[in-house]
Every structure is written in structure tokens, then in C-alpha cells.
Design an enzyme around this catalytic site. Structure first.
Site, short mmCIF file in Angstrom:
data_model
loop_
_atom_site.label_atom_id
_atom_site.label_comp_id
_atom_site.label_asym_id
_atom_site.label_seq_id
_atom_site.Cartn_x
_atom_site.Cartn_y
_atom_site.Cartn_z
N PHE A 75 -124.65 1.33 -48.01
CA PHE A 75 -124.62 0.09 -48.79
C PHE A 75 -123.27 -0.01 -49.50
CE2 PHE A 75 -125.57 -3.01 -52.05
CZ PHE A 75 -126.22 -3.96 -51.28
N VAL A 76 -122.52 -1.07 -49.19
CA VAL A 76 -121.18 -1.20 -49.73
C VAL A 76 -121.12 -2.29 -50.81
CG1 VAL A 76 -120.11 -0.40 -47.60
CG2 VAL A 76 -120.40 -2.86 -47.97
N GLY A 92 -120.83 -13.96 -50.59
CA GLY A 92 -120.12 -12.71 -50.28
C GLY A 92 -118.76 -12.88 -49.61
N ASP A 152 -125.13 -7.58 -40.23
CA ASP A 152 -125.95 -6.38 -40.44
C ASP A 152 -127.18 -6.50 -39.54
OD1 ASP A 152 -127.21 -4.13 -41.46
OD2 ASP A 152 -127.71 -5.02 -43.39
P1 IMP Z 1 -127.92 -9.78 -42.23
O1 IMP Z 1 -128.82 -8.60 -42.39
O2 IMP Z 1 -127.01 -9.60 -41.03
O3 IMP Z 1 -128.69 -11.07 -42.19
O4 IMP Z 1 -126.99 -9.83 -43.52
C1 IMP Z 1 -127.53 -10.39 -44.68
C2 IMP Z 1 -126.70 -10.18 -45.88
O5 IMP Z 1 -127.02 -8.90 -46.40
C3 IMP Z 1 -125.20 -10.15 -45.75
O6 IMP Z 1 -124.62 -11.43 -45.70
C4 IMP Z 1 -124.84 -9.47 -47.05
O7 IMP Z 1 -124.80 -10.41 -48.08
C5 IMP Z 1 -125.99 -8.52 -47.26
N1 IMP Z 1 -125.60 -7.13 -46.97
C6 IMP Z 1 -125.79 -6.42 -45.84
N2 IMP Z 1 -125.29 -5.17 -45.97
C7 IMP Z 1 -124.76 -5.13 -47.21
C8 IMP Z 1 -124.09 -4.11 -47.95
O8 IMP Z 1 -123.86 -2.97 -47.50
N3 IMP Z 1 -123.70 -4.44 -49.22
C9 IMP Z 1 -123.92 -5.67 -49.78
N4 IMP Z 1 -124.53 -6.65 -49.12
C10 IMP Z 1 -124.95 -6.38 -47.85
MG MG Z 2 -123.63 -12.83 -47.07
#
Ligand code: IMP
Ligand code: MG
Length: 203
Positions: free
Chosen positions: A169-170, A62, A120
Site C-alpha cells: 500500500f503506497v 489521486g 490495481d
Molecule cells: P482499482 O482497484 O484498480 O479499482 O483502484 C481503485 C483505487 O484504489 C485507485 O484509484 C486508488 O485510488 C486506490 N489504490 C489502490 N492501491 C492503492 C495504494 O497502494 N495506495 C493508495 N490508493 C490505492
Molecule cells: Mg484513484
């Protein structure tokens, strides 16, 4: 200080380019705004790391667009490496974390800047920071383009944050839904009807 207070962004329905109107309901952050904020982040990073032996560790996949824009603004000698982490789960919910690309460079005694797309739940960054600390770097700082605060499950702090975003969700500018939309030059919000559950997703 600009960097201490990343701006909270709100969607704008009118700016979705025609070719994406079937998929997206709004633009969250436009191209000019992404460029402007990336330059600001680079300035803050330059000030903190000047003259140091910096290793930038970017998380796949990403970060690709953000990373390319950020590091070309960094007037610092740096080394670049990648860690691959995927979270497998249904639809837009993350599941179990799987490391699928390991670090190649030696970070012992070095300054490390982790670059990720979004903070996130914090599960990804928490796991990556723990893993890196075992390699005994001198210090570890974290830069994320976006931060969502609503679903935080781990106590992780980012040192550099581009934008605070609402719990939507983006997609675009590296962000995907089921591996689509990463190439959009802006960040947008999908139409709810596009969010049909898929069996696997990658970071
Ligand atoms: P975490 O929940 O902080 O571990 O984030 C995990 C991964 O979820 C991020 O690196 C993104 O790849 C994905 N992610 C979280 N929110 C979004 C979103 O809104 N769109 C797309 N991917 C997301
Ligand atoms: Mg990521």
C-alpha cells in the site's frame, strides 16, 4: 521500447525524509525518478496523439500531482476534464464504486486519454471505460502512473504505465491513506502500524 516495459520498483529504506520517518517505512519512487518517467510518458503520448483533438479525462483525486506534471510536459492542444469516482470500503480494501463528479465536456468523436493514479484490481478503470464508451468517443487510451498486477479482478489494460509496483500500500504524490499523505512529493510505503482500518476512503 521503454514504455512497453515499465520498470518494477523496489522500496529503499534509507531515503525516507526525516519528517516522515514515523509514518513511512520506505520510499518506493523518489521525486527525480517520478519526473524522469513522467517526461517519458509524455513523449509517448505526444507521439500517439500529435495533431489530434485530445480530451484528457483525469480521475479524481489521486491523479492531481501526476496530472499536473504530465500535462505540462505535453506539447499538444488538449482539453481537460475530470470524473470523480470513490470506492468506499474498509482500510486499504476498495468497496462499492460511487461516481461523484460527472464529465462536462462532449467527447463524441474525440480522442480520449484517461489518466488514473493506479491500475490495481481494475474495477475503477473498467467502470470508467464502460461509461465513456457510451458517449461514443473516437478512441480511448489509458495512462496510469502505477500498475499492481497481484490483485487484478477485471481485464483492463493500460496503454501507458509509469511503474510496475509490488503489492504494497503506497502513499504520496496523490496517493492517500484515509485522505492523508497526498501532498508528499514522492511515493512511499506506510509503516504497517499506520494501516489501521478506517470506515471510508476515496480514490
Ligand atoms: P482499482 O482497484 O484498480 O479499482 O483502484 C481503485 C483505487 O484504489 C485507485 O484509484 C486508488 O485510488 C486506490 N489504490 C489502490 N492501491 C492503492 C495504494 O497502494 N495506495 C493508495 N490508493 C490505492
Ligand atoms: Mg484513484
Amino acid at each position: 521500447m521503454k514504455n512497453a516495459h515499465p520498470q518494477l520498483v523496489v522500496p529503499n529504506r534509507r531515503r525516507v525524509p526525516k519528517c516522515w520517518r514515523g509514518d513511512l517505512e520506505s520510499v518506493l519512487i523518489g521525486r527525480a525518478e517520478l519526473n524522469r518517467r513522467t517526461r517519458e510518458l509524455a513523449k509517448s503520448i505526444e507521439a500517439d496523439f500529435s495533431g489530434r483533438n485530445l480530451v484528457v479525462v483525469a480521475l479524481l483525486t489521486g491523479t492531481v500531482l501526476f496530472l499536473a506534471d504530465l500535462i505540462r510536459e505535453l506539447r499538444l492542444p488538449l482539453h481537460l476534464d475530470f470524473i470523480g469516482v470513490s470506492s468506499y470500503g474498509a482500510g486499504t480494501r476498495a468497496g462499492r464504486l460511487i461516481f461523484n463528479k460527472e464529465l462536462r465536456l462532449d467527447v463524441r468523436g474525440r480522442d480520449v486519454l484517461i489518466v488514473d493514479d493506479i491500475l490495481d484490481t481494475g474495477r475503477t478503470l473498467h467502470a470508467v471505460i464502460e461509461k465513456l464508451r457510451l458517449l461514443k468517443p473516437r478512441r480511448v487510451k489509458v495512462c496510469v502512473l502505477l500498475e499492481k498486477r497481484a490483485r487484478r479482478a477485471r481485464n483492463v489494460r493500460a496503454d501507458y504505465v509509469g511503474f510496475l509496483v509490488p503489492d504494497l500500500f503506497v502513499v504520496g504524490y496523490g496517493f492517500d491513506f484515509a485522505e492523508r499523505y497526498r501532498n508528499l512529493p514522492f511515493i512511499g510505503v506506510l509503516r504497517p502500524e499506520m494501516l489501521v482500518p478506517k470506515s471510508a476512503g476515496a480514490n
